[in-house]
Design an enzyme around this catalytic site. Structure first.
Site, PDB file in Angstrom:
ATOM      1  N   SER A 111       0.799  -1.214   0.000  1.00 35.30           N
ATOM      2  CA  SER A 111       0.000   0.000   0.000  1.00 35.30           C
ATOM      3  C   SER A 111       0.841   1.278   0.000  1.00 35.30           C
ATOM      4  O   SER A 111       1.633   1.495  -0.893  1.00 35.30           O
ATOM      5  CB  SER A 111      -0.980  -0.039   1.169  1.00 35.30           C
ATOM      6  OG  SER A 111      -1.869   1.043   1.094  1.00 35.30           O
ATOM      7  N   ASP A 275      -1.994   6.809  -3.339  1.00 41.56           N
ATOM      8  CA  ASP A 275      -0.912   6.087  -2.663  1.00 41.56           C
ATOM      9  C   ASP A 275      -0.291   5.009  -3.549  1.00 41.56           C
ATOM     10  O   ASP A 275      -0.609   4.904  -4.734  1.00 41.56           O
ATOM     11  CB  ASP A 275      -1.419   5.488  -1.349  1.00 41.56           C
ATOM     12  CG  ASP A 275      -2.291   4.269  -1.572  1.00 41.56           C
ATOM     13  OD1 ASP A 275      -2.976   4.211  -2.608  1.00 41.56           O
ATOM     14  OD2 ASP A 275      -2.284   3.360  -0.712  1.00 41.56           O
ATOM     15  N   ASP A 277      -0.595   1.781  -4.025  1.00 47.42           N
ATOM     16  CA  ASP A 277      -1.417   0.847  -4.796  1.00 47.42           C
ATOM     17  C   ASP A 277      -2.725   1.467  -5.293  1.00 47.42           C
ATOM     18  O   ASP A 277      -3.585   0.763  -5.814  1.00 47.42           O
ATOM     19  CB  ASP A 277      -1.705  -0.417  -3.978  1.00 47.42           C
ATOM     20  CG  ASP A 277      -2.507  -0.113  -2.717  1.00 47.42           C
ATOM     21  OD1 ASP A 277      -2.381   1.003  -2.200  1.00 47.42           O
ATOM     22  OD2 ASP A 277      -3.254  -0.987  -2.265  1.00 47.42           O
ATOM     23  N   ASP A 279      -5.360   2.945  -3.812  1.00 48.09           N
ATOM     24  CA  ASP A 279      -6.676   2.909  -3.175  1.00 48.09           C
ATOM     25  C   ASP A 279      -6.926   4.118  -2.270  1.00 48.09           C
ATOM     26  O   ASP A 279      -8.060   4.386  -1.903  1.00 48.09           O
ATOM     27  CB  ASP A 279      -6.921   1.582  -2.431  1.00 48.09           C
ATOM     28  CG  ASP A 279      -5.862   1.274  -1.403  1.00 48.09           C
ATOM     29  OD1 ASP A 279      -4.904   2.064  -1.267  1.00 48.09           O
ATOM     30  OD2 ASP A 279      -5.980   0.227  -0.730  1.00 48.09           O
ATOM     31  N   ARG A 280      -5.867   4.850  -1.921  1.00 41.87           N
ATOM     32  CA  ARG A 280      -6.070   6.030  -1.069  1.00 41.87           C
ATOM     33  C   ARG A 280      -6.116   7.313  -1.890  1.00 41.87           C
ATOM     34  O   ARG A 280      -5.561   7.352  -2.987  1.00 41.87           O
ATOM     35  CB  ARG A 280      -4.919   6.167  -0.069  1.00 41.87           C
ATOM     36  CG  ARG A 280      -4.881   5.066   0.930  1.00 41.87           C
ATOM     37  CD  ARG A 280      -3.826   5.339   1.978  1.00 41.87           C
ATOM     38  NE  ARG A 280      -3.922   4.310   3.010  1.00 41.87           N
ATOM     39  CZ  ARG A 280      -3.442   4.438   4.238  1.00 41.87           C
ATOM     40  NH1 ARG A 280      -2.816   5.538   4.582  1.00 41.87           N
ATOM     41  NH2 ARG A 280      -3.584   3.465   5.115  1.00 41.87           N
ATOM     42  N   LYS A 374     -11.282   0.439  -1.348  1.00 39.28           N
ATOM     43  CA  LYS A 374     -11.336   1.884  -1.481  1.00 39.28           C
ATOM     44  C   LYS A 374     -10.682   2.243  -2.799  1.00 39.28           C
ATOM     45  O   LYS A 374      -9.929   1.451  -3.357  1.00 39.28           O
ATOM     46  CB  LYS A 374     -10.662   2.561  -0.291  1.00 39.28           C
ATOM     47  CG  LYS A 374      -9.252   2.106   0.007  1.00 39.28           C
ATOM     48  CD  LYS A 374      -8.814   2.686   1.339  1.00 39.28           C
ATOM     49  CE  LYS A 374      -7.434   2.198   1.713  1.00 39.28           C
ATOM     50  NZ  LYS A 374      -7.447   1.328   2.896  1.00 39.28           N
TER      51      LYS A 374
HETATM   52  C1  G1P Z   1      -4.224   1.619   8.183  1.00 35.70           C
HETATM   53  C2  G1P Z   1      -5.388   2.584   8.317  1.00 35.70           C
HETATM   54  C3  G1P Z   1      -6.678   1.870   8.015  1.00 35.70           C
HETATM   55  C4  G1P Z   1      -6.593   1.226   6.627  1.00 35.70           C
HETATM   56  C5  G1P Z   1      -5.365   0.352   6.530  1.00 35.70           C
HETATM   57  C6  G1P Z   1      -5.159  -0.182   5.127  1.00 35.70           C
HETATM   58  O1  G1P Z   1      -4.368   0.555   9.084  1.00 35.70           O
HETATM   59  O2  G1P Z   1      -5.431   3.156   9.581  1.00 35.70           O
HETATM   60  O3  G1P Z   1      -7.736   2.774   8.070  1.00 35.70           O
HETATM   61  O4  G1P Z   1      -7.726   0.455   6.374  1.00 35.70           O
HETATM   62  O5  G1P Z   1      -4.204   1.096   6.884  1.00 35.70           O
HETATM   63  O6  G1P Z   1      -4.992   0.837   4.200  1.00 35.70           O
HETATM   64  P1  G1P Z   1      -3.648   0.517  10.519  1.00 35.70           P
HETATM   65  O7  G1P Z   1      -2.159   0.668  10.294  1.00 35.70           O
HETATM   66  O8  G1P Z   1      -4.174   1.685  11.288  1.00 35.70           O
HETATM   67  O9  G1P Z   1      -4.040  -0.807  11.093  1.00 35.70           O
HETATM   68 ZN    ZN Z   2      -3.186   1.555  -0.406  1.00 37.45          ZN
END
Ligand code: G1P
Ligand code: ZN
Length: 541
Positions: A111, A275, A277, A279-280, A374
């Site tokens: 990610s 980001d 990959d 999705d953000r 997402k």
């Molecule tokens: C983090 C984000 C969460 C998201 C995840 C994957 O996870 O806080 O909202 O779904 O990355 O992108 P975390 O590191 O907090 O477990």
């Molecule tokens: Zn991502």
């Protein structure tokens, strides 16, 4: 030739919030990737099945793809649909899984974590609905990694992934597809491309920062080619194995070039970043940053302006730590609002059951029922569609939103690379005192309720416990404590802060000042300094 290789279990192959994520060198270690992929196939079954495969192009993506293809063939898979050069954004992979009615997909990505030989790599499995595997499946994979004693792999030269078309690997078909086309076609069904084209023709300027990651080719095709944005609108558009040394996490800290541009004198009308990959997303107006929680609320309030959402929303969902701004929109629309644990996988059942149309997380994640991930570019296009229809600036749209719904001041503070033992002790202590917090005052704020969030999935009835400690200080004001499930170094404390002010509020108010008391109270309650030695966070979003 099909080979069976004897192996021994490797400890710690536990998939977290988004699959198995580790340092790249660990993944490259002897049998490491192979063991995990075998455990994955043992759990989901490969015989006669069709899978999608692709990744965000980070270092080791190409090599891992070859291993996974050879293992899929040796495990009896019928077909793998793979993005050209083993590339696929996460939302595009989700779409291909659904479009081709496959048995799931394997996405190679860590990610938003940096990429490279000394950075991070990851593998995750998505289900036939296109969404991340639920906990029951990832737990089964983890259990299997503890007993795996052999893996199956086809011995062959590399599959040519540079050209589109069908090939064979043993009995298995490998279909190399354009990673962008189907996904771009899907977005074209959801948004009014004519209206957005007219917007760009009228001189609307945008800057899309793909951060040398996977959305580059997607954004160039969709924004510049199909929608007519000026060439050069997409910057850092070529995916690189090390993301050009960037940290491909679209937030004001890591996308600082974009922020500077958007706050500058000659700022374009609209800015966005995505980001590793894809999705953000982060969206920014000229001179104004839009927090992800506010973005979700604005999108929910205006989605009906876009073609794919004209008939309204079925419901909305947000992760528990995400601000309650979208709940206020849902209330005024008369639709259901769900609060789920952190992680996109918790939205899957609600989307599949047709209970929600839009969902989002404070961590720069927004999406809808068009895929089961997402989707960064989707959010950017929905914003563009809204801007094209309303013909107002981002700042005006935000100001009108706050005036109507009030403002949820919001911020997340991350304390990274903490000593894991101390972080666990901090949470154990915090959990112990939860019952006694009610009625106590901290930094002048009185606690009205405190709990450890548990989620009963309304669709399948499953229960997920210990999903984050919530300390509520009256209506709309709270601090939430969670440990990250995606970090790869020590522990990361995420502290989420929120306070609600009815009425317009100043558009340019600094959330950090608005939240000063909540921040102070949170530090006191958890004794963050005592347990971690830290007085201030590493990253503020
Ligand atoms: C983090 C984000 C969460 C998201 C995840 C994957 O996870 O806080 O909202 O779904 O990355 O992108 P975390 O590191 O907090 O477990
Ligand atoms: Zn991502």
């Amino acid at each position: 030739m099909k080979l069976t290789v004897a192996t021994t279990p490797i400890s710690g192959q536990k998939p977290g919030t988004s699959g198995l994520r580790k340092k790249t060198r660990i993944f490259m270690g002897r049998h490491y990737l192979e063991n995990f992929i075998q455990a994955l196939f043992d759990v989901v079954g490969a015989e006669g099945k069709t899978f999608v495969l692709g990744g965000d192009g980070r270092y080791f993506n190409d090599r891992a793809a070859q291993v996974i293809l050879r293992m899929a063939a040796a495990n009896g898979a019928a077909k793998v649909i793979v993005g050209q050069r083993a590339l696929l954004s996460t939302p595009a992979a989700s779409h291909l899984i659904r479009l081709n009615k496959t048995d799931g997909g394997i996405i190679m990505s860590a990610s938003h974590n940096p990429g490279g030989p000394d950075e991070d790599f990851g593998v995750k499995f998505n289900m036939p609905n296109g969404g991340p595997a639920p906990e029951s499946v990832t737990e089964a994979m983890f259990a299997r990694t503890g007993t795996v004693s052999e893996y199956h792999i086809f011995e062959s030269t590399d599959v040519d992934l540079s050209t589109q078309g069908q090939q064979r690997l043993g009995d298995m078909i490998v279909e190399v597809v354009d990673p962008v086309a189907d996904y771009a076609d899907l977005l074209e069904t959801l948004f009014d491309f004519d209206a957005i084209r007219a917007l760009f023709r009228g001189g609307f300027r945008m800057r899309m920062d793909s951060m040398c990651a996977i959305t580059g080719p997607y954004a160039v095709e969709i924004l510049e080619k199909r929608l007519g944005a000026a060439p050069g609108t997409v910057v850092n558009a070529t995916p690189l194995p090390d993301f050009g040394g960037m940290h491909p996490d679209p937030n004001p800290t890591w996308a600082s070039d974009l922020m500077e541009e958007m706050m500058g004198d000659n700022a374009p009308d609209f800015g966005a970043a995505s980001d590793g990959d894809g999705d953000r997303n982060m969206v920014v107006g000229r001179g104004i940053y839009v927090s992800p929680s506010d973005s979700l609320a604005v999108l929910a309030a205006n989605a009906h302006l876009a073609r794919g959402y004209r008939s309204g929303l079925k419901g909305v969902a947000r992760s528990m730590p995400t601000s309650g701004a979208v709940d206020r929109v849902a209330k005024s629309l008369g639709i259901e609002a769900f609060e789920t644990p952190t992680g996109w996988k918790f939205f899957g059942n609600l989307l599949d059951a047709g209970r929600v149309t839009l969902c989002g997380e404070e961590s720069f994640g927004t999406g809808s029922d068009h895929v089961r991930e997402k989707d960064g570019l989707w959010a950017v296009l929905l914003w563009l569609n809204i801007l094209a229809v309303r013909k107002e600036s981002v700042a005006d749209i935000l100001a009108a939103h706050f005036a109507r719904f009030g403002r949820n001041y919001y911020s997340r503070h991350d304390f990274e690379a903490l000593d894991s033992t101390r972080a666990d002790q901090m949470f154990a202590t915090l959990r112990e005192k939860l019952k006694t917090l009610s009625g106590q005052s901290f930094a002048g704020l009185s606690v009205t309720n405190a709990d450890d969030f548990a989620y009963h999935d309304p669709v399948d009835g499953s229960l997920s416990q210990r999903q984050g400690v919530r300390v509520i200080f009256g209506e709309g004001t709270r601090a939430v404590f969670r440990l990250s499930g995606t970090g790869t170094e020590g522990a990361t404390l995420r502290l989420y802060l929120e306070s609600y002010a009815p009425g317009p509020g100043g558009l340019n108010d600094d959330p950090q000042s608005a939240l000063a008391d909540v921040i102070k109270a949170a530090h006191e309650i958890a004794d963050i300094q005592g347990f971690t030695g830290r007085t201030s966070p590493d990253v503020i979003t």
